[in-house]
Design a protein around this motif. Structure first.
Motif, short mmCIF file in Angstrom:
data_model
loop_
_atom_site.label_atom_id
_atom_site.label_comp_id
_atom_site.label_asym_id
_atom_site.label_seq_id
_atom_site.Cartn_x
_atom_site.Cartn_y
_atom_site.Cartn_z
N GLY A 1 -8.01 -13.62 -1.86
CA GLY A 1 -8.28 -12.37 -2.54
C GLY A 1 -7.23 -12.03 -3.58
O GLY A 1 -6.37 -12.84 -3.96
N ASN A 2 -7.29 -10.76 -4.05
CA ASN A 2 -6.43 -10.27 -5.12
C ASN A 2 -5.01 -10.03 -4.62
O ASN A 2 -4.80 -9.47 -3.55
N GLU A 3 -4.02 -10.43 -5.41
CA GLU A 3 -2.62 -10.33 -5.00
C GLU A 3 -2.18 -8.89 -4.80
O GLU A 3 -1.49 -8.55 -3.84
N GLU A 4 -2.60 -8.00 -5.72
CA GLU A 4 -2.22 -6.59 -5.61
C GLU A 4 -2.86 -5.95 -4.38
O GLU A 4 -2.25 -5.15 -3.68
N TYR A 5 -4.12 -6.31 -4.12
CA TYR A 5 -4.81 -5.78 -2.95
C TYR A 5 -4.12 -6.26 -1.67
O TYR A 5 -3.95 -5.50 -0.72
N ASN A 6 -3.72 -7.52 -1.65
CA ASN A 6 -3.07 -8.08 -0.46
C ASN A 6 -1.71 -7.42 -0.19
O ASN A 6 -1.32 -7.26 0.96
N LEU A 7 -1.02 -7.01 -1.24
CA LEU A 7 0.25 -6.32 -1.06
C LEU A 7 0.03 -4.99 -0.35
O LEU A 7 0.75 -4.64 0.59
N ALA A 8 -0.98 -4.25 -0.80
CA ALA A 8 -1.29 -2.96 -0.17
C ALA A 8 -1.79 -3.17 1.26
O ALA A 8 -1.45 -2.39 2.17
N LEU A 9 -2.57 -4.23 1.49
CA LEU A 9 -3.09 -4.52 2.82
C LEU A 9 -1.95 -4.84 3.79
O LEU A 9 -1.95 -4.39 4.94
N SER A 10 -0.98 -5.60 3.31
CA SER A 10 0.14 -5.96 4.19
C SER A 10 0.94 -4.72 4.60
O SER A 10 1.40 -4.62 5.74
N LYS A 11 1.06 -3.78 3.69
CA LYS A 11 1.77 -2.55 4.03
C LYS A 11 0.98 -1.70 5.01
O LYS A 11 1.55 -1.08 5.91
N ARG A 12 -0.35 -1.66 4.85
CA ARG A 12 -1.18 -0.91 5.80
C ARG A 12 -1.06 -1.49 7.20
O ARG A 12 -1.05 -0.75 8.19
N ARG A 13 -0.96 -2.80 7.29
CA ARG A 13 -0.79 -3.44 8.60
C ARG A 13 0.54 -3.03 9.23
O ARG A 13 0.60 -2.71 10.42
N ALA A 14 1.60 -3.05 8.44
CA ALA A 14 2.91 -2.64 8.96
C ALA A 14 2.90 -1.17 9.36
O ALA A 14 3.48 -0.78 10.39
N GLU A 15 2.23 -0.33 8.57
CA GLU A 15 2.16 1.10 8.88
C GLU A 15 1.37 1.35 10.16
O GLU A 15 1.67 2.29 10.91
N ALA A 16 0.37 0.53 10.43
CA ALA A 16 -0.42 0.69 11.66
C ALA A 16 0.47 0.44 12.89
O ALA A 16 0.39 1.17 13.89
N VAL A 17 1.32 -0.58 12.80
CA VAL A 17 2.24 -0.86 13.91
C VAL A 17 3.27 0.26 14.03
O VAL A 17 3.64 0.68 15.13
#
Length: 202
Positions: free
Chosen positions: A123-139
């Motif tokens: 997928g898109n690099e910018e989208y993946n950056l935001a997704l990775s942060k959402r994962r960390a925020e969920a934890v």
């Protein structure tokens, strides 16, 4: 003749301390000038005057200043949580990891933790950056919901910039969709003094 002379001198020296009524002369007891506190309030064997630790724990082995000898131990705890494609939902199988991390942070209240989120290169690099942060925020939200203060947790998203597996196969992508964290805590234990009641480990 020599022995008789010696005995006479001893007798003379003894009678010099006795008056005519066969009573010893009274010598007044000198007044001591105590310049240090010779008490030992915490009963650790070190007088107050040079005791730098006034509340030494019972049975602890102490140094010359009256302080207990501390043995420093360290422990380490890791998080490694995987996510489904395009998801920031924590799967139930990883709940025990988070709970153990919370228990570790409670045991070592002086520690902080950095939660690092990652994504695969699908997928898109910018989208993946935001997704990775959402994962960390969920934890992060899960950890804080269990009583850990927010100022002890830092969140960072790396997106697909720090891939652990560089392959294009589905297994590599699955391993890169993750959140990781590690923290080291230090704790001091008082070294106890050996006594006749001490037991050696079997």
């Amino acid at each position: 003749m020599k022995n008789i002379l010696t005995l006479s001198l001893v007798t003379l020296s003894l009678t010099a301390c006795v008056n005519r009524d066969n009573q010893y002369d009274y010598i007044e007891t000198p007044q001591p000038n105590q310049v240090a506190d010779l008490q030992d309030d915490d009963t650790d064997g070190v007088i107050n005057a040079r005791d730098l630790c006034v509340a030494t724990p019972d049975e602890s082995e102490i140094n010359n200043e009256g302080c207990g000898i501390i043995i420093t131990s360290s422990n380490e705890r890791h998080l490694h949580i995987l996510f489904s494609n395009d998801s920031a939902d924590i799967q139930p199988i990883f709940s025990s990891q988070i709970r153990q991390m919370v228990e570790f942070l409670e045991l070592y209240p002086e520690t902080s933790i950095e939660i690092q989120g990652y994504a695969s290169k699908v997928g898109n690099e910018e989208y993946n950056l935001a997704l990775s942060k959402r994962r960390a925020e969920a934890v992060d939200r899960r950890i804080e919901s269990m009583g850990i203060a927010a100022d002890r947790v830092t969140v960072v998203g790396y997106g697909e910039t720090h891939l652990e597996y560089d392959g294009d196969d589905e297994m590599s992508h699955a391993r890169n969709r993750k959140v990781t964290a590690s923290v080291v805590g230090y704790q001091g234990d008082i070294k106890k003094e050996w006594t006749i009641f001490s037991r050696l480990p079997k």
